[in-house]
Every structure is written in structure tokens, then in C-alpha cells.
Design a protein around this motif. Structure first.
Motif, PDB file in Angstrom:
ATOM      1  N   THR A   1       0.829  -1.208   0.000  1.00  9.90           N
ATOM      2  CA  THR A   1       0.000   0.000   0.000  1.00  9.90           C
ATOM      3  C   THR A   1       0.863   1.258   0.000  1.00  9.90           C
ATOM      4  O   THR A   1       0.538   2.241  -0.659  1.00  9.90           O
TER       5      THR A   1
ATOM      6  N   TRP B   1       2.384   1.411  -3.542  1.00  8.27           N
ATOM      7  CA  TRP B   1       1.377   1.798  -4.535  1.00  8.27           C
ATOM      8  C   TRP B   1       1.138   3.307  -4.507  1.00  8.27           C
ATOM      9  O   TRP B   1       1.021   3.951  -5.545  1.00  8.27           O
ATOM     10  N   ASP B   2       1.062   3.858  -3.308  1.00  4.42           N
ATOM     11  CA  ASP B   2       0.868   5.303  -3.177  1.00  4.42           C
ATOM     12  C   ASP B   2       2.034   6.070  -3.810  1.00  4.42           C
ATOM     13  O   ASP B   2       1.821   7.046  -4.528  1.00  4.42           O
ATOM     14  N   LYS B   3       3.237   5.603  -3.567  1.00  5.69           N
ATOM     15  CA  LYS B   3       4.412   6.256  -4.162  1.00  5.69           C
ATOM     16  C   LYS B   3       4.434   6.069  -5.685  1.00  5.69           C
ATOM     17  O   LYS B   3       4.815   6.978  -6.417  1.00  5.69           O
ATOM     18  N   LEU B   4       4.021   4.902  -6.154  1.00  6.71           N
ATOM     19  CA  LEU B   4       3.998   4.630  -7.588  1.00  6.71           C
ATOM     20  C   LEU B   4       2.958   5.490  -8.303  1.00  6.71           C
ATOM     21  O   LEU B   4       3.248   6.079  -9.349  1.00  6.71           O
ATOM     22  N   THR B   5       1.764   5.596  -7.743  1.00  5.53           N
ATOM     23  CA  THR B   5       0.696   6.349  -8.403  1.00  5.53           C
ATOM     24  C   THR B   5       0.877   7.860  -8.304  1.00  5.53           C
ATOM     25  O   THR B   5       0.290   8.591  -9.092  1.00  5.53           O
ATOM     26  N   HIS B   6       1.658   8.308  -7.348  1.00  5.71           N
ATOM     27  CA  HIS B   6       1.952   9.742  -7.195  1.00  5.71           C
ATOM     28  C   HIS B   6       3.451   9.993  -7.363  1.00  5.71           C
ATOM     29  O   HIS B   6       4.033  10.812  -6.660  1.00  5.71           O
ATOM     30  N   PHE B   7       4.052   9.268  -8.297  1.00  6.90           N
ATOM     31  CA  PHE B   7       5.508   9.272  -8.433  1.00  6.90           C
ATOM     32  C   PHE B   7       6.077  10.671  -8.642  1.00  6.90           C
ATOM     33  O   PHE B   7       6.996  11.080  -7.937  1.00  6.90           O
TER      34      PHE B   7
ATOM     35  N   THR C   1       5.717  12.896  -5.548  1.00  4.30           N
ATOM     36  CA  THR C   1       6.541  12.397  -4.447  1.00  4.30           C
ATOM     37  C   THR C   1       8.026  12.609  -4.727  1.00  4.30           C
ATOM     38  O   THR C   1       8.796  12.927  -3.828  1.00  4.30           O
TER      39      THR C   1
ATOM     40  N   VAL D   1      10.089   2.274  -4.681  1.00  8.36           N
ATOM     41  CA  VAL D   1       8.869   1.718  -5.269  1.00  8.36           C
ATOM     42  C   VAL D   1       9.098   0.260  -5.661  1.00  8.36           C
ATOM     43  O   VAL D   1       8.236  -0.596  -5.428  1.00  8.36           O
TER      44      VAL D   1
ATOM     45  N   PHE E   1       6.689  -2.061  -3.587  1.00 12.10           N
ATOM     46  CA  PHE E   1       5.534  -2.588  -4.312  1.00 12.10           C
ATOM     47  C   PHE E   1       5.841  -3.912  -4.997  1.00 12.10           C
ATOM     48  O   PHE E   1       5.225  -4.924  -4.719  1.00 12.10           O
TER      49      PHE E   1
END
Length: 140
Positions: free
Chosen positions: A33, A36-42, A45, A63, A67
């Protein structure tokens, strides 16, 4: 030697394997989780992520560990290999990002818990309820 490192730790009893499965799914899933947050807001971030240490390249490694490696641990695919970047990631997070503090504001308690759960998993291996277990049966 490498085969033994990757595929041992799959012949435990049912209760032990269930406990290992729970550790893998809970700690790996929770770390996913964060990844995923870091990946989707790469992009957002990356601008503030360890600015002094490289920003986006460092975030990409995080990431990968949080992930993709965590996903491997959850399903039990090359678990011990996947745990290595996860352990390094949590050790760095605990010591550098949180200053190795276990109490107070901005403490690294969660990183510390992840770190030692992952150390326990690399010692035990993935248990019999893992893709690694099926691979180990085929490799024998």
C-alpha cells in the motif's frame, strides 16, 4: 547453493506454514500500500523524496522494493530474493528517514516492525503455501 537459498524453507508443518503465510500477506500487503501510493503519485513524491540523495532514482528503488518485491513476497515468488531490497529499504527508512527513533514525533516504529518481520521471513523462507514451494518440488 543459490537453489538452496531460494527454495529451502518450504517444508514446514501446516501451522508453521500458515503463520509464515500470515506474516507474508500482512506485512507484504501493507508495504504494498505504501509502494502503490508512491507509484501512483511518483512525480509529486519525487520532488520532495530524499532530495539530497537523488530524488526520482531513489524513489524508483523504493517503489521497486515496496511494491514489486512486496508483491513477490505476498505470493511467495522468489521470496528470499525479494526480501533483500525490502530489508535494505526498511533499514534505510528507519535509520536515515526516521533517525532510528522508536518514540516521539516522526518515529520509525513502523519501519522497525517491517524490518524485523522481513528479517524473520528471510530466515524462515516462504513456507509451503508459496509459489516457491511448488517450484522447489519441480526443481528436486
Amino acid at each position: 547453493m543459490i537453489k538452496k537459498f531460494l527454495f529451502s524453507g518450504t517444508g514446514y508443518s501446516v501451522p508453521v506454514s500458515l503463520a509464515i503465510l500470515i506474516l507474508r500477506v500482512v506485512f507484504g500487503g501493507m508495504l504494498m500500500t505504501h509502494g502503490w501510493d508512491k507509484l501512483t503519485h511518483f512525480d509529486a513524491t519525487a520532488q520532495s523524496f530524499f532530495a539530497g540523495m537523488g530524488g526520482a532514482p531513489v524513489l524508483a528503488l523504493v517503489v521497486f522494493a515496496e511494491f514489486f518485491c512486496a508483491l513477490g513476497v505476498v505470493v511467495g515468488l522468489l521470496s528470499r530474493l525479494a526480501l533483500i531490497p525490502m530489508i535494505i529499504n526498511m533499514a534505510v527508512a528507519f535509520t536515515m528517514a526516521h533517525g532510528a527513533k522508536l518514540v516521539g514525533e516522526g518515529n520509525g516504529e513502523l519501519a522497525f516492525l517491517y524490518l524485523f518481520a522481513f528479517i524473520a521471513l528471510i530466515i524462515t523462507g516462504p513456507g509451503k503455501y508459496a509459489i516457491d514451494s511448488f517450484i522447489a518440488q519441480k526443481v528436486k
